[in-house]
Design an enzyme around this catalytic site. Structure first.
Site, PDB file in Angstrom:
ATOM      1  N   HIS A   1      20.986 -45.661  -2.168  1.00  0.00           N
ATOM      2  CA  HIS A   1      20.440 -45.976  -3.692  1.00  0.00           C
ATOM      3  C   HIS A   1      20.871 -47.487  -3.724  1.00  0.00           C
ATOM      4  CE1 HIS A   1      19.452 -41.624  -4.163  1.00  0.00           C
ATOM      5  NE2 HIS A   1      20.700 -41.633  -3.667  1.00  0.00           N
TER       6      HIS A   1
ATOM      7  N   ASN B   1      17.703 -37.197  -9.050  1.00  0.00           N
ATOM      8  CA  ASN B   1      18.471 -36.970 -10.306  1.00  0.00           C
ATOM      9  C   ASN B   1      19.340 -38.506 -10.574  1.00  0.00           C
ATOM     10  OD1 ASN B   1      18.299 -34.064 -11.212  1.00  0.00           O
ATOM     11  ND2 ASN B   1      19.210 -33.589  -9.136  1.00  0.00           N
TER      12      ASN B   1
ATOM     13  N   ALA C   1      25.246 -39.007  -7.320  1.00  0.00           N
ATOM     14  CA  ALA C   1      25.173 -39.877  -6.183  1.00  0.00           C
ATOM     15  C   ALA C   1      24.943 -41.441  -6.073  1.00  0.00           C
ATOM     16  CB  ALA C   1      24.052 -39.485  -5.291  1.00  0.00           C
TER      17      ALA C   1
END
Length: 271
Positions: A222, A192, A124
């Site tokens: 993010h 992760n 991601a």
């Protein structure tokens, strides 16, 4: 290729089922579905049938017996059950629970002896190619800021252990600040990305992480900030959560598909 590589999928949730569909429908023409593993075998049979796929349903530890590539997309608690047989038998191992890998780095050393390969998807995140390139020089600092809707963080071990509530928030709340190793331990289903970033760059202890529960965001967001002797860069990605699991972005499964395509493609782009 004279013979298609067999893929074993450990975990048939949102990511695993998307991957199985991509193999079954020819999106990945050089691969075939060798076996899958799931907690509920009957449900797994039904899910495979619904997407037009067929494969033996085997225990997690048996995936590596017949498959050339083993993809782990299961809860982090069973990571080693899937990973170790894959490494011991010299397979290509593609983990999604990259945070769990930080607790089993001996697998990397073992792979040198068995001929196995660990291939980590970007997942991601964004820009791991730039981070890898910068790491060939000197990196001064790497910071990851993650913002998620509160529901996407609910139940994380770190929040439970520290009695941190993310319910009924009216504004963004920083719920964690530390390094990537600590983040991966405290939020095994959420970050992760922190582990992947740390392994691409300066390691888990030197990679700084902030995690925010933010009621104003609808996408898992993010942001990476890197200071290096070769470049300074900031990158942000806003991921659309899957309908099945708000902790997982839709792009994660697509990243695994892209990773597998890269294994057999005659041309690849990016570092």
């Amino acid at each position: 290729m004279s013979e298609k590589l067999k893929v074993g999928i450990g975990g048939l949730g949102a990511i695993g089922l998307t991957l199985a569909r991509a193999i079954a429908d020819g999106t990945l023409p050089d691969l075939t579905l060798g076996a899958v593993s799931a907690r509920d075998a009957e449900k797994a049979k039904g899910n495979l049938a619904a997407i037009g796929a067929e494969a033996p349903i085997v225990p997690l530890e048996s995936l590596a017996e017949t498959c050339d590539i083993v993809v782990e997309c299961a809860p982090a608690s069973v990571f080693e059950t899937i990973a170790r047989p894959a490494i011991e038998t010299g397979r290509i191992f593609v983990p999604v629970s990259i945070g769990a890998l930080l607790n089993h780095m001996d697998l990397v050393d073992r792979a040198k002896d068995t001929g196995a390969r660990l291939v980590l998807p970007t997942g991601a995140l964004i820009g791991l190619d730039a981070v890898r390139a910068a790491a060939e020089g000197e990196i001064e600092s790497v910071t990851l800021e993650t913002r998620k809707p509160p529901l996407g963080l609910a139940g994380a071990p770190y929040l439970v252990e520290n009695d941190i509530s993310v319910e009924r928030l009216n504004e963004a709340k920083k719920v964690f600040e530390g390094n990537a190793r600590e983040a991966a331990k405290g939020f095994p289903a959420n970050v992760n990305v922190a582990a992947a970033l740390s392994l691409a760059g300066v390691g888990p202890e030197r990679t700084s992480v902030e995690i925010w529960a933010d009621p104003d965001v609808t996408r898992n967001t993010h942001t990476i900030r890197v200071e290096a002797d070769s470049a300074r860069f900031t990158m942000t990605i806003e991921n659309i959560p899957t309908e099945e699991n708000p902790k997982t972005g839709k792009i994660t499964a697509l990243s695994v598909i892209a990773t597998l395509r890269r294994l057999t493609a005659p041309l690849t782009a990016g570092t």
